[in-house]
Scaffold this motif. Structure first.
Motif, PDB file in Angstrom:
ATOM      1  N   ASP A 219       0.838  -1.191   0.000  1.00 16.57           N
ATOM      2  CA  ASP A 219       0.000   0.000   0.000  1.00 16.57           C
ATOM      3  C   ASP A 219       0.884   1.255   0.000  1.00 16.57           C
ATOM      4  O   ASP A 219       1.363   1.678   1.046  1.00 16.57           O
ATOM      5  CB  ASP A 219      -0.904  -0.019   1.236  1.00 16.57           C
ATOM      6  CG  ASP A 219      -1.827   1.203   1.322  1.00 16.57           C
ATOM      7  OD1 ASP A 219      -1.768   2.061   0.416  1.00 16.57           O
ATOM      8  OD2 ASP A 219      -2.580   1.286   2.289  1.00 16.57           O
ATOM      9  N   ALA A 220       1.089   1.832  -1.166  1.00 17.62           N
ATOM     10  CA  ALA A 220       1.863   3.078  -1.256  1.00 17.62           C
ATOM     11  C   ALA A 220       0.986   4.301  -1.011  1.00 17.62           C
ATOM     12  O   ALA A 220       1.494   5.382  -0.708  1.00 17.62           O
ATOM     13  CB  ALA A 220       2.520   3.185  -2.634  1.00 17.62           C
ATOM     14  N   TYR A 221      -0.316   4.125  -1.131  1.00 16.79           N
ATOM     15  CA  TYR A 221      -1.272   5.237  -1.055  1.00 16.79           C
ATOM     16  C   TYR A 221      -1.190   5.957   0.297  1.00 16.79           C
ATOM     17  O   TYR A 221      -1.380   7.164   0.389  1.00 16.79           O
ATOM     18  CB  TYR A 221      -2.669   4.667  -1.289  1.00 16.79           C
ATOM     19  CG  TYR A 221      -3.775   5.649  -1.556  1.00 16.79           C
ATOM     20  CD1 TYR A 221      -3.532   6.891  -2.149  1.00 16.79           C
ATOM     21  CD2 TYR A 221      -5.092   5.312  -1.259  1.00 16.79           C
ATOM     22  CE1 TYR A 221      -4.576   7.771  -2.413  1.00 16.79           C
ATOM     23  CE2 TYR A 221      -6.139   6.185  -1.519  1.00 16.79           C
ATOM     24  CZ  TYR A 221      -5.878   7.412  -2.095  1.00 16.79           C
ATOM     25  OH  TYR A 221      -6.915   8.271  -2.353  1.00 16.79           O
ATOM     26  N   HIS A 222      -0.887   5.202   1.372  1.00 10.14           N
ATOM     27  CA  HIS A 222      -0.866   5.785   2.714  1.00 10.14           C
ATOM     28  C   HIS A 222       0.432   6.506   3.041  1.00 10.14           C
ATOM     29  O   HIS A 222       0.496   7.261   4.006  1.00 10.14           O
ATOM     30  CB  HIS A 222      -1.096   4.676   3.768  1.00 10.14           C
ATOM     31  CG  HIS A 222       0.128   3.859   4.051  1.00 10.14           C
ATOM     32  ND1 HIS A 222       0.588   2.867   3.199  1.00 10.14           N
ATOM     33  CD2 HIS A 222       1.011   3.881   5.094  1.00 10.14           C
ATOM     34  CE1 HIS A 222       1.672   2.318   3.708  1.00 10.14           C
ATOM     35  NE2 HIS A 222       1.964   2.901   4.844  1.00 10.14           N
ATOM     36  N   PHE A 223       1.471   6.267   2.251  1.00 11.41           N
ATOM     37  CA  PHE A 223       2.818   6.663   2.661  1.00 11.41           C
ATOM     38  C   PHE A 223       2.973   8.165   2.941  1.00 11.41           C
ATOM     39  O   PHE A 223       3.497   8.549   4.002  1.00 11.41           O
ATOM     40  CB  PHE A 223       3.844   6.204   1.620  1.00 11.41           C
ATOM     41  CG  PHE A 223       5.233   6.058   2.183  1.00 11.41           C
ATOM     42  CD1 PHE A 223       5.675   4.849   2.673  1.00 11.41           C
ATOM     43  CD2 PHE A 223       6.087   7.146   2.237  1.00 11.41           C
ATOM     44  CE1 PHE A 223       6.947   4.708   3.221  1.00 11.41           C
ATOM     45  CE2 PHE A 223       7.358   7.033   2.774  1.00 11.41           C
ATOM     46  CZ  PHE A 223       7.795   5.802   3.272  1.00 11.41           C
ATOM     47  N   PRO A 224       2.551   9.056   2.041  1.00 16.20           N
ATOM     48  CA  PRO A 224       2.792  10.490   2.303  1.00 16.20           C
ATOM     49  C   PRO A 224       2.084  11.020   3.543  1.00 16.20           C
ATOM     50  O   PRO A 224       2.558  11.972   4.165  1.00 16.20           O
ATOM     51  CB  PRO A 224       2.245  11.168   1.037  1.00 16.20           C
ATOM     52  CG  PRO A 224       2.159  10.098   0.017  1.00 16.20           C
ATOM     53  CD  PRO A 224       1.881   8.838   0.757  1.00 16.20           C
ATOM     54  N   LEU A 225       0.961  10.397   3.909  1.00 12.10           N
ATOM     55  CA  LEU A 225       0.188  10.885   5.050  1.00 12.10           C
ATOM     56  C   LEU A 225       0.641  10.231   6.355  1.00 12.10           C
ATOM     57  O   LEU A 225       1.048  10.904   7.301  1.00 12.10           O
ATOM     58  CB  LEU A 225      -1.297  10.624   4.822  1.00 12.10           C
ATOM     59  CG  LEU A 225      -2.239  11.127   5.910  1.00 12.10           C
ATOM     60  CD1 LEU A 225      -2.171  12.650   5.996  1.00 12.10           C
ATOM     61  CD2 LEU A 225      -3.669  10.693   5.621  1.00 12.10           C
TER      62      LEU A 225
ATOM     63  N   SER B  30       0.313   3.273  -6.495  1.00 17.94           N
ATOM     64  CA  SER B  30      -0.630   3.416  -5.385  1.00 17.94           C
ATOM     65  C   SER B  30      -1.870   2.543  -5.562  1.00 17.94           C
ATOM     66  O   SER B  30      -2.825   2.651  -4.795  1.00 17.94           O
ATOM     67  CB  SER B  30      -1.058   4.884  -5.217  1.00 17.94           C
ATOM     68  OG  SER B  30      -1.930   5.274  -6.263  1.00 17.94           O
ATOM     69  N   ALA B  31      -1.848   1.661  -6.572  1.00 21.15           N
ATOM     70  CA  ALA B  31      -3.001   0.794  -6.832  1.00 21.15           C
ATOM     71  C   ALA B  31      -3.136  -0.277  -5.746  1.00 21.15           C
ATOM     72  O   ALA B  31      -2.188  -0.586  -5.024  1.00 21.15           O
ATOM     73  CB  ALA B  31      -2.863   0.139  -8.205  1.00 21.15           C
ATOM     74  N   GLU B  32      -4.329  -0.830  -5.656  1.00 17.36           N
ATOM     75  CA  GLU B  32      -4.599  -1.896  -4.690  1.00 17.36           C
ATOM     76  C   GLU B  32      -4.585  -3.270  -5.351  1.00 17.36           C
ATOM     77  O   GLU B  32      -5.228  -4.223  -4.893  1.00 17.36           O
ATOM     78  CB  GLU B  32      -5.923  -1.600  -3.974  1.00 17.36           C
ATOM     79  CG  GLU B  32      -5.774  -0.391  -3.051  1.00 17.36           C
ATOM     80  CD  GLU B  32      -7.064   0.326  -2.703  1.00 17.36           C
ATOM     81  OE1 GLU B  32      -7.027   1.204  -1.812  1.00 17.36           O
ATOM     82  OE2 GLU B  32      -8.100   0.040  -3.326  1.00 17.36           O
TER      83      GLU B  32
END
Length: 387
Positions: A173-179, A369-371
């Motif tokens: 899960d790359a989508y969570h990384f910046p936050l 950032s895909a699942e």
């Protein structure tokens, strides 16, 4: 437990953890205690940690070296291969006991790239077939030993109050990384911060079959032995100078320095282990709402001490108990479990990246950032649960 953890190949350790005859490691497959041990002929065994007499565990140490396993309750003794060697006062059994019929229960065990897997199922497909396209990523991951063998340097364990699949999702899960990892990003120098700014970059997530997947965050760091002539990052210049001072040739200096920073990808091996940039992440389900995580730091076996020290410091910076990454991750996992109790029919969404998903020779592929990796894992979970 039965459909997933007792019916698939489960990672139990790395060969460096049992390097010599008599070396052992006690661990778990699901809720069952097992022992990974190397016998006198250097063969690997995975044994159920349960005396055949009255059921007591025969090993309580996490790691060590021994010549045998002896039950502390009544003294039954077992060889490193699990065979029953000795029964105190056997005369009371008369002719009713044959030691050959009461070894420690042995599981099927195979290894690839130094990673050891075991299964309760004797008729399971061969490990290499199970791993499939994931094998080439395992080979790439092992290049971070800089030409030396990979060695597990130690591990730390923690648990979170949540289901094991929450963590399974996280590894690709790359989508969570910046936050979630904003505190980690603010702790980096500008050059390194740019390296980890990958959500809108050229990376990708790819399904690899049987629930396995890979998330490539930094494509330039897929093969650590490629492009060794590139400039050494500023944060590793001091290490490079130290290695030169120890007499290492320039080519080896560059190979070691490049390896120290770890790979640019996370490889998820369904259902319980990930080769995650520069360490092994192992998950162990304890209950439906409790999961234990092991983070095993890896170093270069026989490599320069200063290079291994750098690797451990980098590991502590993100994965360590006081690091900038893992504590934030575990807080997010806990919140998912809490939120799961809100409402009775709330579906979770794992459709991110579907519009751009394309087939490849190994499976399916989409943006970083895909699942895609989560969908792969849940398809395999569904297959296991409905088999």
């Amino acid at each position: 437990m039965e459909k997933v953890f007792y019916s698939n190949w489960i990672w139990v350790g790395h060969v460096s953890e049992v390097p010599e005859p008599g070396s052992f490691k006690s661990t778990w497959i699901g809720q069952q205690p097992v022992i990974l041990v190397r016998d006198r002929k250097k063969n690997l065994h995975v044994l159920l940690n349960r005396c055949r007499h009255r059921g007591a565990t025969v090993c309580e140490h996490k790691k060590g070296k021994t010549s045998s396993f002896v039950c502390p309750y009544h003294g039954w003794g077992y060889g490193l291969d699990g065979s029953l060697r000795g029964v105190p006062h056997p005369e009371s059994y008369g002719d009713s006991i044959d030691k050959g019929e009461f070894p420690l229960v042995s599981l099927r065990v195979e290894q690839y790239a130094g990673m050891v897997f075991a299964s309760f199922k004797d008729d399971i497909m061969p490990l290499e077939q199970w791993l499939g396209p994931a094998r080439k990523w395992m080979d790439l991951f092992m290049k971070q030993a800089g030409g030396y063998p990979v060695k597990v340097a130690g591990e730390h364990r923690f648990s979170f109050p949540g289901n094991w699949k929450i963590q399974l999702e996280n590894t690709t899960d790359a989508y969570h990384f910046p936050l979630v990892h904003k505190s980690f990003l603010t702790s980096l120098d500008e050059e390194t911060k740019k390296v980890f700014d990958f959500v809108e970059g050229p990376g990708y997530v790819e399904e690899l079959g049987n629930g396995h997947s890979v998330m490539v965050m930094i494509p330039d760091l897929i093969d650590l032995e490629a492009d060794l002539d590139k400039p050494i990052p500023e944060r590793f210049e001091e290490l490079a100078q130290a290695l030169r001072g120890e007499g290492h040739e320039e080519a080896q200096v560059r190979r070691i320095v490049r390896a120290v920073g770890g790979t640019g990808f996370n490889l998820n091996l369904y259902p319980n282990v990930a080769c995650s940039m520069a360490f092994f992440r192992v998950l162990r389900p304890i209950a439906v709402d409790k999961t234990e995580i092991h983070h095993a730091a890896i170093v270069m076996d026989g490599g320069p001490a200063i290079a291994n020290q750098y690797r451990l410091r980098l590991h502590e910076h993100f994965q360590g108990p006081m690091g900038f990454g893992t504590p934030d991750d575990s807080e997010a996992w806990e919140r998912v479990q809490k939120g799961a109790h809100a409402g009775e029919d709330l579906w979770i969404m794992v459709n991110r990246g579907l519009p751009g998903e394309v087939p490849t020779a190994d499976g399916l592929k989409s943006d970083v950032s895909a699942e895609t990796g989560m969908r792969a894992a849940y398809r395999q979970w569904l297959k296991s649960m409905t088999a």
